[in-house]
Design an enzyme around this catalytic site. Structure first.
Site, PDB file in Angstrom:
ATOM      1  CD  GLU A  67      -3.158  -0.819   2.097  1.00 17.78           C
ATOM      2  OE1 GLU A  67      -2.973  -0.059   3.065  1.00 17.78           O
ATOM      3  OE2 GLU A  67      -4.224  -1.430   1.896  1.00 17.78           O
ATOM      4  CD  GLU A 104      -4.249  -5.624   2.970  1.00 14.49           C
ATOM      5  OE1 GLU A 104      -4.946  -4.863   3.670  1.00 14.49           O
ATOM      6  OE2 GLU A 104      -3.030  -5.465   2.830  1.00 14.49           O
TER       7      GLU A 104
HETATM    8  C1  GLA Z   1      -4.091  -2.122   5.060  1.00 15.32           C
HETATM    9  C2  GLA Z   1      -2.718  -2.747   5.213  1.00 15.32           C
HETATM   10  C3  GLA Z   1      -2.707  -3.929   6.130  1.00 15.32           C
HETATM   11  C4  GLA Z   1      -3.591  -3.687   7.325  1.00 15.32           C
HETATM   12  C5  GLA Z   1      -4.982  -3.376   6.852  1.00 15.32           C
HETATM   13  C6  GLA Z   1      -5.988  -3.226   7.967  1.00 15.32           C
HETATM   14  O1  GLA Z   1      -4.794  -2.624   4.016  1.00 15.32           O
HETATM   15  O2  GLA Z   1      -2.164  -3.127   3.992  1.00 15.32           O
HETATM   16  O3  GLA Z   1      -1.376  -4.140   6.534  1.00 15.32           O
HETATM   17  O4  GLA Z   1      -3.088  -2.639   8.079  1.00 15.32           O
HETATM   18  O5  GLA Z   1      -4.937  -2.162   6.154  1.00 15.32           O
HETATM   19  O6  GLA Z   1      -7.222  -2.781   7.496  1.00 15.32           O
END
Ligand code: GLA
Length: 691
Positions: free
Chosen positions: A159, A315
């Site tokens: 991210e 995710e």
């Molecule tokens: C992001 C991050 C993860 C985690 C999630 C929690 O997507 O990539 O490492 O922190 O948020 O929602």
């Protein structure tokens, strides 16, 4: 900029199933637990996990001293269990020893404060020390695991920009100057582009230029806009640096970085062009009953970033997040329908953050597949059922979403309408406009793709441009060619206003779009907060909040909507012009959701496309196809039953039952109807409860 080597080849992710699983953090657990993890993963139908995303300090506890043993063992266990590995390069966050040895690599905020260690992503994207170490760690990972038989793809960083997407340190200023010199050639070019005669800002030396830290008043708009572009590019360089290392060591392994849906700070068109597959992290707000509408827009963007190729949902949350002020869990059944929504929109996966719920740290209250109660937790029971159900959708893998409508997503205009401080109104924001326009098309029954402002548009019947504040001739020409050939373009307010250097186009808005739209904007006419004007549209009265414009229309332009109140009463509000065999619309106002539906019904009708008569924002239908079979996903995002009218009969892959005529779905219900490929995109209307 790092020279980007054009690489047309797209590597496939090495997995022969829909990917199902999540982030896995074995270094937060004992080895004994790993064995239980594997057992439960198999039970839940897990096919892929992502690791070791934040483990650099555990892999290199001291500079140059590596501890690979634990990761070797985990990867071997996963592989032996048939679970594929989305292997992170472990560069998402620096170890403390690196930052302490080189405090200058830390990020600064706009007030000139250095951000401390203790969270994650404590780095300046431009830092040479950071970049050098990232390349070193990536190479170490690639050399150690590049031939691991369980490796499915590389997960670069994590991210980008989640916490630090812009940095205001002195290294960033130096980098910004180099970027500006590349863009403008010499100082005269920069002074011209930035319009420095306003407020006495002429630069006489490159060294005098800084990143736009907090200043006494509004900052030069072109400087602000260039800083947005530069910051996105600086992160892109970091991404490219890892890609270059991985391409060298493991030329056949797919690379990705996980996106954050419609994320303002990075131009994902540029990022997606460099990687093999788009991956996304999606966290629709469970407390918002309409969050699936925003999700549909995000997923439309994800599938479009690489021209309609399948992407991966990397995710999502099994229930509550832990980073909102109030973290509402997902009601039973919601995980399933939200996950199937991603698949409907072209994802070849359903993955979660994270596999096992943490017992400590910042994310211990974030739900996971395996909750604190282990296999007895509801999230495990629901995700396990989902993992096993997904096996029935294997034939959907690799298929593409069918859509007749596209929405223009343009980061320059997004930045222009949100970074620049001196605008007619701060109420007209690119992202809000995009969401409102998308919502109307979604409600009327259309899956919406995303497209760049210069196209390509040929695949579509209707292209909507919610806002294109910054527009150029090439974009206008592409839209014109599309319309002349029978396409329909709908352009929203405050479009075609400035050029790439933030200079108002000669003659004002809509600048290069003037010839196509046949209108001129005499004055932008934002409305005071709380004021709602009215317009007449085809016998209806619609509300106009926040924004209007004084426009003058050419004689060959049909005025479809007319202001019915306020100073602009009697003046054109919404116009349509026939050009070639298509049409070009201009919507000069902001509209409430009902008004948007009225206008877009008219647009669809004149484009020869269907629109739902009975509407229910919770009832979504999206079709994927392999060219032989259409897979129509019917999704009920609400709790009340909905009834979909199928244009063709088929088989529901989730139940194996025949489906024809009207399909009723209860709260959070879903069906995936396989039917022979239809020549035109299947349109699914709704049946009113009393019909
Ligand atoms: C992001 C991050 C993860 C985690 C999630 C929690 O997507 O990539 O490492 O922190 O948020 O929602």
């Amino acid at each position: 900029m790092t020279q980007h080597r054009d690489d047309e080849r797209v590597r496939e992710v090495r997995i022969d199933a829909l990917a199902f699983g999540g982030d896995y953090n074995p270094d937060q657990w004992s080895e004994e637990t790993w064995h239980e993890d594997i057992r439960l993963m198999k039970e839940a139908g897990v096919t892929m996990v992502s690791l070791p995303i934040f483990s650099w300090p555990q892999l290199e506890p001291e500079p140059g001293v590596y501890d690979w043993g634990w990761l070797d063992r985990v990867l071997d266990l996963l592989h032996a269990a048939g679970i594929r590995i989305d292997l992170a390069t472990a560069t998402a966050t620096p170890p403390s020893w690196l930052l302490r040895a080189h405090p200058e690599m830390g990020p600064w905020d706009a007030e000139g404060r250095r951000l401390e260690f203790g969270s994650r992503q404590t780095y300046c994207p431009s830092s040479p020390i950071w970049r050098e170490n990232v390349a070193r760690m990536t190479r170490a990972m690639a050399e150690r695991y590049g031939e691991h038989p369980g490796l499915a793809m590389w997960h670069i960083s994590n991210e980008y920009g989640d916490h630090v997407s812009r940095c205001w340190c002195s290294e960033s200023s130096r980098h910004f100057r180099r970027w500006l010199a590349d863009r403008y050639g010499d100082l005269d070019g920069l002074n011209e582009a930035w319009g420095v005669n306003v407020w006495g800002q002429r630069y006489t030396s490159w060294d005098h230029i800084e990143v736009p830290r907090t200043a006494p008043g509004p900052i030069n708009p072109t400087q602000l806009l260039d800083f947005e572009r530069f910051s996105s590019d600086a992160m892109l360089e970091l991404f490219q640096l890892e890609i270059d290392v991985l391409r060298e060591v493991t030329p056949d392994i797919a690379v990705t970085t996980n996106f954050m849906s419609m994320f303002r700070d990075l131009d994902y068109w540029d990022f997606a062009a460099r990687e093999d597959i788009v991956t996304d992290d999606a966290y629709p707000e469970p407390a918002d009953p309409a969050s699936h509408v925003g999700a549909a827009l995000n997923y439309g963007l994800m599938r479009s970033l690489k021209g309609g190729r399948p992407w991966l949902l990397l995710e999502s949350s099994a229930s509550a997040t832990s980073w909102r002020d109030v973290n509402v869990p997902k009601a039973p059944g919601k995980i399933r329908v939200e996950s199937l929504q991603a698949v409907a929109h072209g994802s070849d996966s359903v993955m979660f953050f994270q596999w096992r719920q943490a017992r400590y740290g910042q994310e211990k209250f974030h739900s996971s597949m395996l909750g604190h109660r282990g296999e007895r937790s509801r999230s495990f029971q629901e995700t396990k059922a989902l993992g096993n159900e997904l096996k029935r959708l294997e034939q959907v893998r690799g298929t593409r979403v069918r859509s007749r409508v596209a929405l223009v997503v343009d980061w320059d205009s997004w930045w222009g309408s949100s970074a620049v401080e001196s605008l007619p109104s701060q109420r007209l924001q690119w992202a809000d406009q995009a969401r409102a326009w998308h919502r109307a098309m979604h409600t009327l029954g259309h899956a919406v793709d995303a497209v760049r402002a210069a196209g390509p548009f040929e695949e579509y019947d209707v292209v909507v441009v919610p806002n294109l504040y910054i527009a150029d001739q090439a974009q206008a020409d592409a839209m014109r060619a599309f319309v002349e050939n029978g396409g329909h373009v709908v352009v929203g307010p405050f479009s075609g206003v400035v050029d790439a250097t933030e200079k108002v186009h000669e003659g004002g808005a809509p600048g290069p779009l003037r010839d196509l739209l046949g209108i001129e904007v005499d004055e932008q006419w934002p409305l005071a907060d709380g004021v709602v004007e009215r317009a007449f549209y085809d016998g209806d009265t619609i509300d106009v909040p926040c924004w209007a414009e004084w426009i003058e229309a050419d004689a060959d332009v049909e005025v479809r909507g007319v202001h019915a109140s306020g100073v602009l009463e009697g003046r054109p509000a919404i116009t349509r012009r026939t050009v070639g065999s298509g049409s070009a619309w201009y919507v000069s106002t902001m509209l409430e959701p009902e008004g948007m539906l009225t206008v877009f019904r008219d647009v669809l009708r004149s484009a020869g496309l269907p629109a739902r008569r009975h509407v229910d924002v919770d009832a979504e239908a999206v079709t994927r196809t392999d060219g032989t079979t259409d897979y129509t996903f019917l999704l009920n995002h609400g709790t009340a039953p909905v009834a979909f009218a199928l244009p063709a009969s088929g088989v529901d892959l989730l139940t194996g039952a025949d489906a024809a005529g009207v399909v009723e779905l209860g709260g959070y219900g879903a069906a995936v109807i396989a039917s022979p490929h239809a020549a035109s995109v299947p349109f699914i209307s709704l049946t009113a409860p009393n019909e």
